[in-house]
Design an enzyme around this catalytic site. Structure first.
Site, PDB file in Angstrom:
ATOM      1  N   GLY A 181      32.731  15.426  67.601  1.00  0.00           N
ATOM      2  CA  GLY A 181      33.137  16.753  68.027  1.00  0.00           C
ATOM      3  C   GLY A 181      32.754  17.014  69.472  1.00  0.00           C
ATOM      4  O   GLY A 181      32.487  16.116  70.248  1.00  0.00           O
ATOM      5  N   SER A 182      32.730  18.269  69.823  1.00  0.00           N
ATOM      6  CA  SER A 182      32.389  18.674  71.185  1.00  0.00           C
ATOM      7  C   SER A 182      31.952  20.128  71.132  1.00  0.00           C
ATOM      8  O   SER A 182      32.032  20.769  70.091  1.00  0.00           O
ATOM      9  CB  SER A 182      33.594  18.547  72.118  1.00  0.00           C
ATOM     10  OG  SER A 182      34.169  17.273  72.039  1.00  0.00           O
ATOM     11  N   ASN A 183      31.476  20.649  72.265  1.00  0.00           N
ATOM     12  CA  ASN A 183      31.377  22.093  72.389  1.00  0.00           C
ATOM     13  C   ASN A 183      31.910  22.481  73.757  1.00  0.00           C
ATOM     14  O   ASN A 183      31.977  21.654  74.670  1.00  0.00           O
ATOM     15  CB  ASN A 183      29.954  22.611  72.132  1.00  0.00           C
ATOM     16  CG  ASN A 183      28.903  21.844  72.894  1.00  0.00           C
ATOM     17  OD1 ASN A 183      28.841  21.936  74.116  1.00  0.00           O
ATOM     18  ND2 ASN A 183      28.084  21.078  72.181  1.00  0.00           N
TER      19      ASN A 183
END
Length: 473
Positions: A181-183
């Site tokens: 994922g990422s933010n």
């Protein structure tokens, strides 16, 4: 600019990036074509290979290729040609060595545009058919399992006692958001205290291995000028920026598939009931190769079973009550994958890179092709966007409330696997106008336009901006 110009751009991209990425790309192609066990033995995944032979074969790749606009087709043709030119110029015995190398490897060969389509499609199935592969491969008409329950205990009670959400999710082995994922923060003009937006993207996708990100800059004068990153084998950046705007992605919490429970014909276990009539369960046999310890290669034949929804599953790994044909409830489970043969995202990413502002980016996202990601974006004019415009089965709240029936469907749904009644056509996925069949359309997916800010860290769309909660989706 012509389609050939786009093909030339992809050709140059492939050739220029191949010095660092050629071997990881080739390994990814081997996996996408279902040849991992043939070349890597026990380090490969035979179940995934077999599912790729079922769902990602050359016939499927040709259908997907034929459905693409000409200029996108040419990017696949050009990219394959660039890789082949690099191999011809370098030679297999001079390729990179080491953990990510492939010098002298038997699995290195020229590739075609269809090989690259298969590569892209496998990536699209990352959160659906691929992690479900071993459950699909486990389903067999010959697998008669009789589960003896304690006196006075029903199958439903036993399932309730043995099924918990954590174990179900662990068995599914879906990719963790913390791994891929990422933010991100999309900051508009009011929060940036400038006249422009500011984007912070913190991608968690790996920068090593055969699925790693790499950074590159592509320019087609007057048509396309984007710098960003993609996983190896990508013809265009999937996160990046141009002269007017920037965008990035995080992992959406949406579901990409649903399960259906099938009521079997008591007189023929290869048939199921649908709207009061019987339908045949189809069988399809595929073959894959597996490298043996003595260096020989064995051909493995495997028969899959399919309803009109998709492959039949055996969830015996989650609970012995869910094993066998039929399971302890006397039924079968099957699933439908919303991302199957979805290539819309390929064109979407090109169009996103051409957008001059957030409004144009929204138009690029209208076809809803991104397989499992949120999008956050800003432009130089101070507008910011959060959206979960990703592929989600079209299951309305009403359908959800009305079509999850009985103990097994309820228990599996409560534990994260939405399961509906497969005997009722009213429980088929719905359709939205101007949208691919069976998925929620642009107007029914969460999005937030703001000049304040929006944020996401692989969590719900609900809290992208606390002052403006997204509800009703």
């Amino acid at each position: 600019m012509t389609a050939n110009d786009w093909g030339s751009l992809a050709y140059g991209n492939a050739y220029a990036s191949a010095e660092l990425n050629y071997c990881p790309i080739m390994r990814a192609v081997v996996l996408a074509k279902g040849n991992s066990a043939q070349y890597f033995g026990d380090e490969g995944d035979l179940d995934v290979d077999l599912v790729m032979k079922l769902l990602n074969d050359e016939e499927a790749a040709q259908r997907m290729f034929d459905g693409l606009p000409e200029y996108v087709q040419e990017t696949f043709v050009g990219y394959a040609a660039g890789l082949n030119r690099y191999l011809a110029d370098t030679g297999v015995d001079n390729l990179a060595e080491g953990i990510d190398g492939c010098r002298g490897a038997s699995w290195v060969s020229e590739v075609t545009a269809l090989d690259m389509i298969q590569h892209a499609h496998k990536a699209t199935l990352r959160a659906s058919s691929t992690p479900l592969a071993r459950f699909t491969a486990a389903a067999s008409f010959d697998n008669a399992v009789t589960m003896i329950l304690p006196a006075g205990v029903s199958a439903g009670e036993q399932l309730l006692a043995t099924l918990d959400k954590e174990s179900v999710m662990a068995a599914l082995d879906m990719p963790e958001a913390s791994d891929i994922g990422s933010n991100a923060y999309a900051v508009g003009a009011d929060a940036s205290q400038t006249s422009s937006g500011i984007l912070l993207g913190n991608p968690h996708f790996p920068w090593k291995g055969f699925e790693r990100f790499f950074m590159f800059h592509l320019t087609l004068p007057g048509e396309y000028d984007v710098m960003g990153a993609a996983t190896v084998g990508g013809q265009r950046p999937v996160i990046g920026f141009n002269g007017n705007m920037a965008w990035t992605h995080t992992v959406s919490t949406g579901t990409r598939f649903t399960l259906y429970e099938l009521e079997l014909n008591p007189d023929n276990k290869m048939q199921y009931i649908y709207d009061g009539e019987v339908r045949d369960i189809e069988s399809r046999t595929v073959s894959a190769q597996k490298l043996q310890a003595d260096g020989t290669v064995e051909t493995i034949e495997h028969t899959f079973y399919l309803s009109h929804y998709g492959p039949i599953m055996d969830l015996g790994e989650i609970s012995p009550l869910l094993a066998g044909w039929p399971n302890a409830a006397g039924t079968l489970l099957t699933y439908r994958d919303a991302n199957l043969e979805n290539m819309r995202g390929v064109e979407q990413w090109f169009r996103m890179g051409q957008a001059a502002n957030v409004e144009e980016l929204k138009q690029a996202l209208r076809s809803v092709g991104l397989p499992f990601t949120n999008t956050l974006a800003v432009d130089r004019y101070g507008d910011a966007l959060y959206s979960d415009l990703s592929v989600v089965p079209n299951v309305s709240i009403t359908k959800y409330n009305n079509c999850i029936r009985g103990t097994l469907q309820t228990l599996l749904t409560e534990r994260g696997l939405v399961t509906m009644d497969g005997a009722d056509s009213a429980c088929e996925w719905g359709n939205d106008p101007d949208t691919a069949e069976g998925i929620l359309g642009y107007d029914n997916l969460p999005k937030l336009e703001t000049r304040n800010y929006a944020a996401n860290a692989n969590d719900s769309y609900w809290l992208a901006l606390p002052e403006q909660l997204l509800t009703g989706f």
